[in-house]
Design an enzyme around this catalytic site. Structure first.
Site, PDB file in Angstrom:
ATOM      1  N   ASP A 254     -29.045  45.108  30.843  1.00 47.33           N
ATOM      2  CA  ASP A 254     -27.712  45.597  30.472  1.00 47.33           C
ATOM      3  C   ASP A 254     -27.819  46.639  29.350  1.00 47.33           C
ATOM      4  O   ASP A 254     -28.893  46.857  28.784  1.00 47.33           O
ATOM      5  CB  ASP A 254     -26.883  44.394  30.022  1.00 47.33           C
ATOM      6  CG  ASP A 254     -25.429  44.745  29.825  1.00 47.33           C
ATOM      7  OD1 ASP A 254     -24.954  45.709  30.463  1.00 47.33           O
ATOM      8  OD2 ASP A 254     -24.752  44.063  29.025  1.00 47.33           O
TER       9      ASP A 254
ATOM     10  N   GLU B  72     -27.670  52.464  28.939  1.00 49.66           N
ATOM     11  CA  GLU B  72     -27.326  53.905  29.080  1.00 49.66           C
ATOM     12  C   GLU B  72     -28.131  54.771  28.122  1.00 49.66           C
ATOM     13  O   GLU B  72     -28.387  55.929  28.480  1.00 49.66           O
ATOM     14  CB  GLU B  72     -25.826  54.104  28.814  1.00 49.66           C
ATOM     15  CG  GLU B  72     -24.939  53.413  29.818  1.00 49.66           C
ATOM     16  CD  GLU B  72     -24.951  51.902  29.699  1.00 49.66           C
ATOM     17  OE1 GLU B  72     -25.070  51.409  28.556  1.00 49.66           O
ATOM     18  OE2 GLU B  72     -24.857  51.220  30.720  1.00 49.66           O
TER      19      GLU B  72
ATOM     20  N   ASP C 249     -18.242  46.978  33.205  1.00 53.53           N
ATOM     21  CA  ASP C 249     -17.096  46.253  32.638  1.00 53.53           C
ATOM     22  C   ASP C 249     -15.744  46.702  33.189  1.00 53.53           C
ATOM     23  O   ASP C 249     -14.978  47.400  32.523  1.00 53.53           O
ATOM     24  CB  ASP C 249     -17.113  46.419  31.117  1.00 53.53           C
ATOM     25  CG  ASP C 249     -18.375  45.851  30.509  1.00 53.53           C
ATOM     26  OD1 ASP C 249     -19.115  45.148  31.231  1.00 53.53           O
ATOM     27  OD2 ASP C 249     -18.634  46.110  29.324  1.00 53.53           O
TER      28      ASP C 249
HETATM   29  C1  GLC Z   1     -21.741  44.286  28.427  1.00 56.52           C
HETATM   30  C2  GLC Z   1     -21.936  43.944  29.891  1.00 56.52           C
HETATM   31  C3  GLC Z   1     -21.243  42.634  30.192  1.00 56.52           C
HETATM   32  C4  GLC Z   1     -21.791  41.546  29.280  1.00 56.52           C
HETATM   33  C5  GLC Z   1     -21.595  41.949  27.835  1.00 56.52           C
HETATM   34  C6  GLC Z   1     -22.242  40.953  26.879  1.00 56.52           C
HETATM   35  O1  GLC Z   1     -20.428  44.567  28.152  1.00 56.52           O
HETATM   36  O2  GLC Z   1     -21.491  44.965  30.715  1.00 56.52           O
HETATM   37  O3  GLC Z   1     -21.392  42.283  31.526  1.00 56.52           O
HETATM   38  O4  GLC Z   1     -21.138  40.342  29.539  1.00 56.52           O
HETATM   39  O5  GLC Z   1     -22.179  43.204  27.616  1.00 56.52           O
HETATM   40  O6  GLC Z   1     -23.589  40.866  27.094  1.00 56.52           O
END
Ligand code: GLC
Length: 743
Positions: free
Chosen positions: A337, A340, A449
């Site tokens: 995650d 970017e 998100d």
């Molecule tokens: C980011 C991710 C999301 C995750 C959050 C906490 O916003 O896109 O899916 O739950 O981080 O890790």
């Protein structure tokens, strides 16, 4: 400007570079060009719409002070489809998009960029098509006929780029994109199961409670996720000893219930003395550096952090080796995650915000109000791309902005290669949020998100199609919506859509209401259960299609325009799609709806809810809350099984073939052990099932299986509808195949 043109079969590759500059080759393209064209080449398009025309009749490339500009003239009836993870219709004509990977939690219609850069697009008109792929790791902006309806203007920043022009039908263009960038990784079959997540299940007890509830309530489920709170102080590759003291025991217990665990992994490494990952990375100089050569100190979840420089293979190898300690305790898959990469602030940006905030001390009415807004926007939309650099394997330094779009790609690649090294026999389950073409070789791409809003449900229906057009087959979104509070009705509808996505995961954000299948009332729970059961019953069909996507032939989600480009009614029908070759899916995405409009192309379709045959054209589909409109294409089949509580294997005893066959249909059923790579050594079974409508009945043939997996004798139930009556029979299947006429 240096330019070079090459042919790759029917693909024309054009490379442009500024004199005396070096650029980073993205690694997206794996095919090597065949033959260099003479310098004065006219780049004649060999096939498709523009047969005989030169590419330069409608495309021009110019050098600009910051980079380049490509102009493509658009014809009145052309749609511009694709461009990856953009918000809005599948046809992007009339809008502006930017290619610059961005952590953007607000997926409002006005947004021009999200987490991924997938610059693959198709110009389609009923007269023909041509596809393009801009291979460029830096910033670019696509004005798709917004300023001037007849012009697609691409502004490119940086020292150079590669540009591929691909004439042909949309399906053959997609195939060429897959040849160029590689086909999909072959995931374990449980990746197709239902998955439950939340930011965060805070401790072991909660995780077990969720698992127990799934089983008590008989909701099929294969995976539970651990979001950032399993870590110690958000330190990547650690466990919180208070809340997750015994991960191995937890994982074993879940395993005994048929559940796998996937953990989140973030690239931001906490800057903490004595923390191994930080110390190692610093000592070996594996983190990104500021332009002046000092340490770059961005803050993410753990506060001040370091960003691994994934452009470099040394860093990728080091990072990839970290996954093994999690594999050793039984973690089944990884969720990469924030790659970017997301940056919350740096010491410098923070102090400039504080400086700005001093202005708030004065009470100046509207100016104070504006200043508040400015501070928030500056914090959220600060571009860090010019503050640090990355270094490639040849020691060339690249400003991050010029290579940003492959940061997530290279993180996912590091993970994939590391997992492969430590568990070579295992099929890899790897997810990423940020991506670039070619990512399908390494990871599942999920759309980040989104919010629990009806409008975003529609947006996701379009987005997964657009992503698929870039050659990424295994994709999906947070079912139920991530941000905001879901409602029961929205969860039911979103789950119906999710059941027809390759990646099917319910996930929601911290601070939002619960969103598990039982979080609303009994009616919703039972609709969600029934929908997930439907997904599990379709696994033989979906698994075979998923396997086919790994062969580089196509993708699972197929926009109607991909298959029927000569029918311009498909250009707008982007709120429905084909899931594999046989099923047309039309999710409901409005509140209080009891039905929706559906466009059926080509010929006749069997409405799987009403059992009626519908002709090509526009229809009203009746769809009360427990129903998703689904249609079986004429002369096609689906294969189903009995739904279980979790996926036990990828070969089935209870098979049922449902067909709508007026002439003939065939389906290649693929089976194997579902988890290992033994299929690479021939341990699989592939059988062609052929059904033909004859004057005296329905002729069924199951051809001998290919592959070494021996499927024991089993029964397959056939239900074949020829438009007038259904022919049913129970057939004995064995490795040698069989043939039968049902009268
Ligand atoms: C980011 C991710 C999301 C995750 C959050 C906490 O916003 O896109 O899916 O739950 O981080 O890790």
């Amino acid at each position: 400007m240096k330019s070079l043109f090459r042919y790759l079969d029917s693909v024309i590759k054009c490379s442009f570079d500024k004199e005396g500059t070096t650029r980073y080759k993205t690694g997206a393209v794996i095919l090597t060009p065949a033959e260099e064209l003479p310098k004065d080449s006219s780049c004649t398009i060999p096939d498709g719409m523009d047969r005989g025309r030169s590419l330069w009749d409608f495309v021009s490339v110019e050098e600009t002070p910051d980079g380049f500009e490509i102009c493509i003239s658009l014809e009145e009836d052309q749609g511009v489809f694709g461009l990856g993870q953009g918000i809005g219709c599948l046809n992007k004509r009339g809008r502006i998009y930017e290619m610059y990977n961005t952590d953007e939690p607000d997926h409002a219609p006005s947004k021009t960029k999200l987490y991924s850069t997938l610059p693959v697009f198709y110009l389609i008109s009923p007269r023909g098509c041509i596809g393009f792929f801009l291979d460029h790791a830096g910033y670019s902006r696509f004005d798709v006929g917004s300023e001037n309806r007849e012009l697609l203007r691409i502004t490119i920043e940086g020292p150079g780029f590669d540009f591929y022009a691909i004439p042909g039908s949309p399906e053959s263009i997609l195939k060429s994109v897959l040849e160029l960038t590689g086909s999909s990784l072959f995931l374990p079959i449980w990746a197709l199961g239902f998955q439950q997540s939340r930011w965060s299940y805070p401790d072991e007890k909660t995780v077990l409670d969720i698992a127990n509830k799934m089983r008590q309530k008989k909701i099929p489920c294969d995976v539970i996720y651990l979001d950032i709170d399993y870590m110690d102080d958000y330190k990547v590759f650690t466990w919180n000893e208070e809340r997750f003291p015994t991960p191995r025991t937890l994982i074993d217990e879940l395993k005994s219930m048929g559940l796998k665990v996937v953990t989140i992994i973030d690239p931001g490494v906490k800057a903490a003395e004595g923390y191994e990952v930080f110390e190692e990375g610093r000592q070996r100089s594996l983190f990104c550096k500021r332009v002046n050569g000092t340490e770059y100190r961005p803050a993410v979840w753990p506060g001040e952090s370091r960003l691994p420089d994934f452009l470099n293979s040394k860093t990728r190898e080091w990072w990839g080796s970290k996954y093994s300690q999690f594999i050793d305790v039984g973690v089944a898959g990884f969720w990469n995650d924030m790659n970017e990469p997301a940056i919350f602030y740096t010491p410098e940006s923070l102090s400039s915000l504080f400086e700005l905030a001093k202005g708030l001390e004065k009470d100046k009415g509207i100016d104070t109000e504006f200043l508040f807004g400015e501070i928030v926007a500056k914090k959220r939309y600060h571009d860090y791309g010019r503050e640090f650099y990355q270094e490639d394997d040849f020691g060339t330094k690249h400003l991050h902005r010029n290579v940003r779009n492959v940061y997530g790609f290279n993180m996912a690649r590091a993970a994939y290669e590391g997992i492969e090294r430590s568990a070579p026999e295992r099929r890899i389950f790897n997810i990423t949020r940020s991506s670039y073409p070619g990512i399908q070789r390494y990871a599942i791409l999920w759309t980040g998100d989104n919010e629990s809003q009806w409008e975003q449900l529609l947006s996701e229906i379009r987005m997964v199609q657009s992503i698929s057009l870039a050659g990424i087959s295994f994709t999906g979104c947070d079912v139920g919506g991530f941000g905001g509070n879901c409602t029961g009705e929205l969860l039911a509808r979103w789950t119906q859509f999710g059941a027809f996505l390759p990646f099917f995961r319910n996930h929601s954000a911290i601070g939002t209401r619960d969103q598990e299948p039982w979080a609303f009332d009994e009616e919703i729970e039972s609709i969600v259960r029934k929908t997930i059961e439907m997904r599990y019953s379709l696994l033989p069909y979906i698994y075979s299609e998923n396997w086919r996507s790994t062969k580089g032939e196509s993708v699972m989600i197929r926009p109607l325009v991909l298959l029927w480009p000569e029918d311009s009614d498909t250009y707008q029908a982007d709120d429905q799609y084909m899931f594999g070759p046989s099923l047309l899916v039309a999710p409901v995405y409005s509140p209080n709806a009891t039905g929706r409009h559906v466009y059926l192309p080509e010929s006749n379709w069997l409405d799987l809810n009403s059992g009626e045959v519908l002709a090509k054209g526009h229809h009203w589909a009746i769809a009360p809350l427990d129903t998703i409109p689904l249609y079986l294409r004429e002369n096609s089949m689906i294969i189903t099984t009995k739904p279980l509580q979790h996926i036990e294997s990828a070969s089935w005893n209870n098979l049922r073939v449902k067909g709508f066959v007026k002439k003939s249909a065939r389906f290649d059923l693929y089976e194997d052990d579902g988890i290992t790579r033994s299929y690479e050594r021939g341990v699989f079974s592939l059988k062609r099932i052929e059904v033909e409508k004859r004057e005296d009945g329905i002729f069924i043939e199951i051809l001998p299986s290919e592959g070494e997996l021996r499927i024991e004798e089993r029964e397959i139930i056939f239900e074949i509808f020829d438009g007038e009556r259904t022919y049913s029979a129970s057939v004995k299947d064995c490795p040698e195949g069989m043939a039968l006429l049902i009268k």
